[in-house]
Design a protein around this motif. Sequence first.
Motif, PDB file in Angstrom:
ATOM      1  N   ARG A 275      -9.314  -3.513   6.971  1.00  0.00           N
ATOM      2  CA  ARG A 275     -10.082  -4.430   6.121  1.00  0.00           C
ATOM      3  C   ARG A 275      -9.607  -5.877   6.264  1.00  0.00           C
ATOM      4  O   ARG A 275     -10.412  -6.806   6.324  1.00  0.00           O
TER       5      ARG A 275
ATOM      6  N   GLN B 276      -8.750   1.626  -6.727  1.00  0.00           N
ATOM      7  CA  GLN B 276      -7.479   2.338  -6.598  1.00  0.00           C
ATOM      8  C   GLN B 276      -6.367   1.492  -7.205  1.00  0.00           C
ATOM      9  O   GLN B 276      -6.515   0.279  -7.346  1.00  0.00           O
TER      10      GLN B 276
ATOM     11  N   GLU C  51      -6.834   1.769   5.750  1.00  0.00           N
ATOM     12  CA  GLU C  51      -7.966   1.012   5.204  1.00  0.00           C
ATOM     13  C   GLU C  51      -7.588  -0.453   4.986  1.00  0.00           C
ATOM     14  O   GLU C  51      -8.367  -1.358   5.295  1.00  0.00           O
ATOM     15  N   THR C  52      -6.401  -0.692   4.471  1.00  0.00           N
ATOM     16  CA  THR C  52      -5.941  -2.069   4.263  1.00  0.00           C
ATOM     17  C   THR C  52      -5.848  -2.809   5.594  1.00  0.00           C
ATOM     18  O   THR C  52      -6.307  -3.955   5.717  1.00  0.00           O
TER      19      THR C  52
ATOM     20  N   PHE D 287      -2.695  -0.114  -6.674  1.00  0.00           N
ATOM     21  CA  PHE D 287      -1.815  -0.576  -5.597  1.00  0.00           C
ATOM     22  C   PHE D 287      -0.532  -1.096  -6.220  1.00  0.00           C
ATOM     23  O   PHE D 287      -0.541  -1.641  -7.322  1.00  0.00           O
TER      24      PHE D 287
ATOM     25  N   ARG E 224     -11.159  -2.147  -4.780  1.00  0.00           N
ATOM     26  CA  ARG E 224     -10.837  -0.970  -3.962  1.00  0.00           C
ATOM     27  C   ARG E 224     -10.905   0.325  -4.770  1.00  0.00           C
ATOM     28  O   ARG E 224     -10.745   1.403  -4.228  1.00  0.00           O
TER      29      ARG E 224
ATOM     30  N   SER F 253       0.846  -1.188   0.000  1.00  0.00           N
ATOM     31  CA  SER F 253       0.000   0.000   0.000  1.00  0.00           C
ATOM     32  C   SER F 253       0.878   1.233   0.000  1.00  0.00           C
ATOM     33  O   SER F 253       2.024   1.195   0.459  1.00  0.00           O
ATOM     34  N   GLU F 254       0.313   2.319  -0.485  1.00  0.00           N
ATOM     35  CA  GLU F 254       0.947   3.612  -0.281  1.00  0.00           C
ATOM     36  C   GLU F 254       0.470   4.122   1.077  1.00  0.00           C
ATOM     37  O   GLU F 254      -0.480   3.587   1.655  1.00  0.00           O
TER      38      GLU F 254
ATOM     39  N   HIS G  14      -1.294   6.535   2.186  1.00  0.00           N
ATOM     40  CA  HIS G  14      -2.704   6.888   2.357  1.00  0.00           C
ATOM     41  C   HIS G  14      -3.647   5.682   2.301  1.00  0.00           C
ATOM     42  O   HIS G  14      -4.830   5.804   2.613  1.00  0.00           O
ATOM     43  N   GLN G  15      -3.132   4.506   1.942  1.00  0.00           N
ATOM     44  CA  GLN G  15      -3.950   3.300   1.838  1.00  0.00           C
ATOM     45  C   GLN G  15      -3.777   2.341   3.019  1.00  0.00           C
ATOM     46  O   GLN G  15      -4.550   1.391   3.161  1.00  0.00           O
TER      47      GLN G  15
ATOM     48  N   HIS H  52       2.385  -0.868 -10.491  1.00  0.00           N
ATOM     49  CA  HIS H  52       1.219  -0.216  -9.903  1.00  0.00           C
ATOM     50  C   HIS H  52       0.019  -0.636 -10.750  1.00  0.00           C
ATOM     51  O   HIS H  52      -0.054  -0.304 -11.934  1.00  0.00           O
TER      52      HIS H  52
END
Length: 114
Positions: free
Chosen positions: A45, A80, A41-42, A82, A78, A34-35, A37-38, A72
Amino acid sequence: MLYRIAERADWDAARQTGFFASADLAAEGFIHTSERHQVVETANRYYRGRPDVLLLELDEQKLLAAGVAVRHEFVASRQQAFAHVFGPVPLQAIGRTFALVPNAAGQFALPPEL
């Protein structure tokens, strides 16, 4: 930087072998990351309430320099993109590690150092 939520057993194995790998690498051919900002949530979840995880900070440039492919890719579930790491991560590509401790409700927050 990329971030990987790691089980302590996988991190312990990495410190012995010099490379981080996880079950998703064997099952899917890449390691999910993940970056910044992710991450929350990851974590909430997929790891909610788990006290046995930590956060690894991966340097994408060091991965590429070591010959480890990073792509990427858009993840529809999601909505988005990743970063997927296509191979074991050499320890020299891992910078900092952070404790991830769920709160009383089992939820995670970013470590204050981030």
